[in-house]
Design a protein around this motif. Structure first.
Motif, short mmCIF file in Angstrom:
data_model
loop_
_atom_site.label_atom_id
_atom_site.label_comp_id
_atom_site.label_asym_id
_atom_site.label_seq_id
_atom_site.Cartn_x
_atom_site.Cartn_y
_atom_site.Cartn_z
N GLY A 186 0.79 -1.22 0.00
CA GLY A 186 0.00 0.00 0.00
C GLY A 186 0.83 1.27 0.00
N ASN A 187 2.16 1.16 0.08
CA ASN A 187 3.04 2.33 0.06
C ASN A 187 3.69 2.46 -1.30
N ALA A 188 3.62 3.65 -1.87
CA ALA A 188 4.23 3.91 -3.16
C ALA A 188 5.50 4.74 -2.97
N GLU A 189 6.55 4.34 -3.66
CA GLU A 189 7.83 5.04 -3.52
C GLU A 189 8.49 5.14 -4.89
N ARG A 190 9.08 6.30 -5.14
CA ARG A 190 9.79 6.51 -6.40
C ARG A 190 11.23 6.07 -6.21
N ASP A 225 -4.50 9.80 -6.23
CA ASP A 225 -4.05 8.49 -6.68
C ASP A 225 -3.18 7.89 -5.59
N GLN A 226 -3.70 6.86 -4.91
CA GLN A 226 -2.99 6.24 -3.80
C GLN A 226 -1.66 5.63 -4.22
N ALA A 227 -1.53 5.28 -5.49
CA ALA A 227 -0.32 4.60 -5.97
C ALA A 227 0.77 5.56 -6.43
N LEU A 228 0.53 6.87 -6.30
CA LEU A 228 1.51 7.85 -6.76
C LEU A 228 2.24 8.48 -5.58
N PRO A 229 3.56 8.44 -5.55
CA PRO A 229 4.31 9.14 -4.50
C PRO A 229 4.70 10.54 -4.94
N GLN A 232 -0.63 14.32 1.15
CA GLN A 232 -1.98 13.79 1.29
C GLN A 232 -2.84 14.15 0.09
N VAL A 233 -2.63 15.35 -0.45
CA VAL A 233 -3.37 15.75 -1.64
C VAL A 233 -3.09 14.79 -2.79
N VAL A 234 -1.82 14.44 -2.97
CA VAL A 234 -1.45 13.51 -4.04
C VAL A 234 -2.08 12.15 -3.80
N ARG A 235 -2.03 11.66 -2.56
CA ARG A 235 -2.61 10.34 -2.25
C ARG A 235 -4.11 10.33 -2.44
N ASN A 236 -4.75 11.44 -2.14
CA ASN A 236 -6.22 11.51 -2.31
C ASN A 236 -6.62 11.35 -3.78
N GLN A 274 -2.86 8.79 -22.02
CA GLN A 274 -3.16 9.87 -22.95
C GLN A 274 -2.93 11.24 -22.30
N ASP A 275 -2.72 12.24 -23.17
CA ASP A 275 -2.51 13.60 -22.66
C ASP A 275 -3.68 14.08 -21.81
N HIS A 276 -4.90 13.75 -22.24
CA HIS A 276 -6.05 14.27 -21.50
C HIS A 276 -6.13 13.66 -20.09
N ASN A 277 -5.62 12.41 -19.92
CA ASN A 277 -5.56 11.81 -18.59
C ASN A 277 -4.59 12.59 -17.70
N ARG A 278 -3.47 12.95 -18.25
CA ARG A 278 -2.46 13.69 -17.47
C ARG A 278 -2.93 15.10 -17.17
N ILE A 279 -3.55 15.73 -18.15
CA ILE A 279 -4.06 17.10 -17.94
C ILE A 279 -5.09 17.10 -16.81
N ALA A 280 -5.97 16.13 -16.82
CA ALA A 280 -7.00 16.06 -15.77
C ALA A 280 -6.36 15.88 -14.39
N PHE A 281 -5.33 15.02 -14.31
CA PHE A 281 -4.67 14.80 -13.02
C PHE A 281 -4.03 16.09 -12.53
N PHE A 282 -3.23 16.74 -13.38
CA PHE A 282 -2.50 17.92 -12.94
C PHE A 282 -3.45 19.08 -12.62
N ASP A 283 -4.54 19.21 -13.39
CA ASP A 283 -5.51 20.27 -13.08
C ASP A 283 -6.10 20.07 -11.69
N ARG A 284 -6.46 18.83 -11.37
CA ARG A 284 -7.03 18.58 -10.05
C ARG A 284 -5.97 18.77 -8.96
N LEU A 285 -4.74 18.30 -9.23
CA LEU A 285 -3.67 18.44 -8.24
C LEU A 285 -3.45 19.91 -7.89
N LEU A 286 -3.34 20.78 -8.90
CA LEU A 286 -3.09 22.19 -8.64
C LEU A 286 -4.27 22.83 -7.93
N SER A 287 -5.48 22.46 -8.33
CA SER A 287 -6.68 23.01 -7.68
C SER A 287 -6.74 22.62 -6.21
#
Length: 800
Positions: A107-111, A649-653, A643-647, A468-481
């Protein structure tokens, strides 16, 4: 002979025990010099002298491209594949590229850091896995490279050293891979941070000559020199440049020993520090030699009596040298302990600024060096009293009070040694002052962005999860918001590469201007950023507008350039509205809509390079930096940002998270390391010189007590006595400073390349250090002078 040496040693030990104050001061002085020298030699040995940890390391070379606009450069994939086929000077030639992957377990994600490498890299380095196997040639192909080899550290930390790990399947960045091997303990390439290796799987059909991102390592055939290998690679590269002028015009290639590539940049700094500690130990030797001269003068009658009883001069000199050797061995033992104690702090201080610092240790070569330097210094500082004894006659030694012509000669020797101490000290002080002023200039450079109250971290989106680009755009838009919704956050933005982390260079064309000839392409630093990136880092708008939420993948393409870009490419024009092509005509033109301030992306010591920015929606990167501007300490926002990142995508560190101020501090780590250590050695040198001056003046006062008493009895004022004593010491100090300044003027050019916006002839550095040393010398002279002022003339005359 042997028994005579033992007898002399035992006698020397008894004599030194009988004079504990002298012995302690001498041993501590030597320990400082030998300890500092041994510590720095251990660094030089581990970094510069020790071979790379591979069999036959002298045949390993790095091969690089030479690109007209940038000089030494990374290698394009198609060029590497041609080099592999066409060269005749290498046994093997392989490529590598640093990468990273997200490892999820429990359950822990690490780069974790990895390297994509040619299948035969391990064979090239002549290192076999400790467990399992390396890669097969058929695995180094697209779609067939889902195998990895673990580092020994990753095997131990993440798999508990399980020998059954071979064949185990794990998921990295959403892709299943199979573990086929474990490398031996201590193996690393290209850096220690690598946790695993995977076949690079270059596709010859899709390999380009325009993108340069590969490192290339090779092992030369027996008898092939670096010069011959370099000449052949240059010939091959220039032939390819003629065959493919649209991508490789005017390009060449070069070869350098791998060891030189690793340590070449740090060599001048380390050799400078080694020279500095050599100066420190010379000062220590001069100091102890002075102490021994004083001791020899005090023991003059004892030496004379022993000579009268039949001891020859050779015997007397042997005993004096034995005494100095006992001191040097004791000082060397304590110095070795000091070196061992300070080595870890030095390694901690140099982390991130010195390559191979983990290889530094007190090993047998360092022990041998410490022993050698102890014996050499013992002989060196023992020569002065031995020479004094040789030239002194028996009758002179037996004279009342021992104040004969020999005493006068001893004063000249002591004065000369003191002048040398002061001169060497001023050389180190000037060097330290130059580096200090250079570092001060460097740290006060405007980087072009806000340093305080900014948190920085990285996010890497796996292609398997975000294809796809639109998947990444959606993630980053939500992350910044979500980040900007945190109570202590005022702005958040993304960029594919943070300032001070290097350039990302692209070629471009300007709309309406002739297409550049091959090899003469225009190029600039390139950044894909979100609209609030400029606000998060405080980068000012100079004209036009910033990016907005309306600059999307469906809107007209726009760009922002910096002031350096404008000065270089539009010196007498308004750049707003002009078009830039960064896609060789395939993507259309980006319209310039704004101009912002310059940012130093390569380092504080390098001028800002021309930079263009495009909206992150119009050029989407999967791995980005996130900059978060906060109202207070950015470290307090770190947990919330994770915590924002985990909220989302739990698999992203969120990795490499730190305040931006730490990134800036890390960028000047090497300069700070050199400045601090040279400053420390200069401080030790000045302390030793001050102690030496105090000792010489104090001894002079004790020898001239009767003279001073007579002067006072004849009416000399206390101030006149003070001036007499202080003046005598200050003459030596001034002479030393003048000689030292002349030496510093000659030697300071050796550190010219280490200076930033300061010349080796900086008058402030010379003047300030001279005044400082003279002030310290005045204090060292004043203390014994006060004792001279309190001489009772009646007591002094009775002793006459």
């Amino acid at each position: 002979m042997f028994f005579n040496v033992l007898r002399d040693m035992r006698y020397a030990v008894r004599q030194l025990i009988a004079s504990p104050a002298f012995t302690v001061v001498a041993i501590l002085t030597l320990a400082l010099g030998i300890g500092a020298t041994t510590a720095i030699f251990s660094v030089v040995n581990g970094v510069l002298l020790r071979p790379l940890p591979f069999p036959n390391p002298d045949s390993l070379v790095l091969v690089y491209e030479v690109v007209p606009q940038y000089g030494r450069f990374s290698v394009a994939p198609a060029n590497f594949l041609d080099w592999r086929r066409q060269n005749t000077v290498f046994q093997r030639i392989a490529t590598f590229n640093n990468s990273s992957a997200t490892f999820t377990e429990g359950g822990n994600a690490e780069r974790i850091t990895s390297a994509a490498v040619s299948w035969d890299l391990f064979e090239l380095l002549e290192v076999t896995p400790a467990l399992g196997r390396g890669f097969r040639e058929d695995e180094d192909a697209p779609g067939k490279n889902s195998v990895i080899v673990l580092s020994y550290g990753m095997w131990q930390r993440r798999f508990g050293g399980d020998p059954n790990v071979l064949g185990r399947s794990i998921t990295l960045s959403g892709v299943p891979v199979t573990i086929v091997g474990v490398m031996p303990q201590g193996f690393y390439f290209p850096t220690r941070a690598i946790e695993f290796w995977q076949p690079i799987a270059l596709n010859p059909a899709k390999a380009t000559r325009g993108g340069h991102f590969l490192g290339v390592v090779a092992r030369a055939k027996p008898g092939i020199s670096v010069e011959r290998a370099g000449a052949e690679m240059k010939t091959i590269a220039e032939r390819l440049a003629r065959e493919y002028p649209e991508n490789s015009a005017n390009e060449s290639a070069g070869v350098v020993l791998l060891h030189e590539q690793v340590v070449g940049r740090i060599r001048p700094a380390l050799l400078t520090l080694l020279g500095a500690v050599a100066v420190v130990i010379l000062i220590a030797c001069a100091n102890v030699a002075n102490l021994l001269l004083v001791r020899a003068s005090v023991r003059g009658k004892e030496i004379a009596i022993r000579a009268a009883l039949g001891a020859g001069k050779r015997r007397l000199v042997s005993q004096m040298i034995s005494e100095s050797l006992v001191l040097s061995i004791a000082g060397g033992a304590l110095g070795l302990l000091l070196a061992y104690l300070v080595l870890q702090p030095i390694k901690t201080l140099s982390a991130g600024s010195i390559p191979r610092v983990d290889d530094v240790s007190v090993d047998p070569p360092v022990l041998l060096f410490a022993l050698t330097i102890s014996l050499v210094t013992g002989v060196l500082f023992g020569l002065a009293p031995a020479w004094h004894a040789l030239r002194t006659g028996l009758v002179e030694l037996l004279k009342e009070g021992g104040r004969s012509s020999s005493a006068s000669g001893g004063r000249w020797v002591r004065g000369g040694l003191l002048i040398v101490e002061v001169a060497l000290s001023i050389v180190l002080l000037v060097g330290a002052a130059l580096l200090l002023r250079s570092f001060s200039r460097l740290t006060h450079v405007d980087p072009g962005f806000r340093v305080d109250r900014v948190l920085a971290f990285r996010i890497a989106l796996p292609e398997a999860t975000y294809p796809q680009d639109h998947n990444r755009i959606a993630f980053f838009d939500r992350l910044l918001s979500d980040l900007e919704a945190l109570p202590d956050v005022t702005a958040a933005g993304i960029v594919q590469n943070m300032p001070l982390r290097g350039d990302y260079v692209l070629s471009f064309e300007i709309q309406g201007r002739p297409k550049p000839k091959p090899g003469d392409e225009l190029s600039a630093n390139y950044r894909s950023v979100s609209p609030d990136y400029f606000r998060a880092l405080g980068i000012p708008l100079l004209r036009g507008r910033m990016f907005t939420g309306q600059d999307t993948d469906k809107s007209p393409m726009v760009a922002i350039v910096d002031d350096t870009f404008v000065r270089r490419h539009f010196p007498n024009e308004n750049p707003i509205g002009r078009g830039l092509d960064i896609g060789n005509g395939s993507d259309g033109f980006y319209e310039i809509v704004g101009v912002v301030g310059n940012v130093r992306y390569n380092g504080l010591d390098e001028k800002a390079t021309a930079t263009m920015y495009v909206p992150s929606h119009q050029d989407v990167f999967s791995t980005v930096w996130v900059a978060v501007q906060t109202t207070g300490d950015p470290a307090h926002v770190a947990a919330s940002a994770r915590q924002v990142v985990r909220n989302i995508d739990q698999a992203l560190p969120a990795f490499m998270m730190s305040p931006l101020a730490d990134v800036v501090a890390d960028s000047v780590a090497q300069q700070r390391f050199s400045m601090l250590l040279l400053g420390l050695f200069a401080g030790i040198a000045v302390f030793l010189a001050a102690v030496g001056l105090y000792g010489v003046v104090g001894y002079t006062v004790s020898q001239r007590t009767q003279e001073i008493g007579v002067r006072i009895a004849m009416g000399a004022q206390r101030g006149q006595v003070l001036g007499l004593v202080v003046g005598g010491g200050m003459k030596l100090a001034v002479a030393g400073v003048l000689i030292g300044v002349a030496g510093a003027l000659l030697l300071s050019r050796l550190i010219e390349k280490m200076l930033f916006e300061i010349t080796p002839l900086d008058a402030t550095s010379y003047l300030s250090t001279s005044v400082l040393l003279l002030a310290i010398a005045a204090v060292a002279c004043y203390i014994p002078a006060r004792r001279a002022m309190r001489v009772d003339p009646i007591v002094a005359l009775r002793q006459a």
